[in-house]
Design an enzyme around this catalytic site. Structure first.
Site, short mmCIF file in Angstrom:
data_model
loop_
_atom_site.label_atom_id
_atom_site.label_comp_id
_atom_site.label_asym_id
_atom_site.label_seq_id
_atom_site.Cartn_x
_atom_site.Cartn_y
_atom_site.Cartn_z
CE LYS A 52 -39.28 -3.41 42.10
NZ LYS A 52 -38.39 -3.35 40.91
CE1 TYR A 111 -35.45 -7.60 42.20
CE2 TYR A 111 -35.02 -6.40 44.25
CZ TYR A 111 -35.80 -6.63 43.12
OH TYR A 111 -36.94 -5.87 42.90
NE ARG A 125 -42.64 -10.33 34.46
CZ ARG A 125 -41.44 -9.89 34.86
NH1 ARG A 125 -41.18 -9.74 36.16
NH2 ARG A 125 -40.52 -9.58 34.00
CG ASN A 176 -39.29 -1.11 38.10
OD1 ASN A 176 -39.29 -1.33 39.31
ND2 ASN A 176 -38.82 -1.97 37.22
CG HIS A 227 -40.75 -8.24 42.37
ND1 HIS A 227 -39.70 -8.61 41.56
CD2 HIS A 227 -41.28 -9.40 42.86
CE1 HIS A 227 -39.60 -9.93 41.57
NE2 HIS A 227 -40.54 -10.44 42.35
CD GLU A 269 -39.69 -13.62 43.08
OE1 GLU A 269 -38.79 -13.26 42.30
OE2 GLU A 269 -40.88 -13.25 42.98
#
Ligand code: IDP
Ligand code: MG
Length: 140
Positions: A10, A50, A86, A113, A116, A127
């Protein structure tokens, strides 16, 4: 199961020169990089990526943020890649993410954060298709 996951570095991490660090952490965990590119997402792509969050109060801010600057998009493949990545990322809010996780170590706040990662194999498929053409992914 060998899975694929879409990872985005990000803007907050790009800005601090952390794209290599984030890719390295995922590679060191044994995941194989099979595609990577730099791009500046437009609002349309941000809204598609998103889309599941369309009704959330932070949707406008999130889509503006992710499309505010160039990012790195990458596809990793490996055993249990979705869950593995994750776990490496840590929980959404860096303030609550464990030390040693990407977000825990590098994230700024719940929106900024740093990374992704797809949340399911099904989501990952959708995605990856948004960001990569078939011939931009490499199997070896
Ligand atoms: P995830 O990235 O850990 O899967 P999600 O709940 O799917 O978290 O949210 C997607 C992204 O939206 C987060 O990574 C974060 O950038 C942003 N976000 C999530 N919750 C909030 C919030 O409460 N305020 C602002 N941004 C948020
Ligand atoms: Mg999510």
């Amino acid at each position: 199961m060998i899975e694929r996951s879409l990872v985005l570095v990000k803007p907050d991490a790009m800005e601090r020169g952390l794209s290599g660090e984030i890719v390295k952490r995922i590679e060191e965990a044994g995941m194989t990089l099979i595609g990577i590119k730099m791009l500046h997402m437009d609002m349309a792509l941000a809204e598609r990526h998103y889309a599941p969050h369309r009704e959330k109060p932070f949707f406008k801010s999130l889509t503006s943020y992710i499309s505010s600057a160039p990012i790195v998009a990458a596809v990793f493949e490996g055993e249990g890649a979705v869950e593995r990545i994750r776990k490496l990322m840590g929980t959404t809010d860096p303030a609550k993410a464990a030390e040693g996780t990407i977000r825990g170590d590098l994230g700024i706040d719940i929106e900024h954060n740093s990374v992704h990662g797809s949340d399911s194999v099904e989501t990952a498929k959708n995605e990856i298709d948004l960001f990569f053409k078939k011939d931009e992914l490499f199997i070896y």
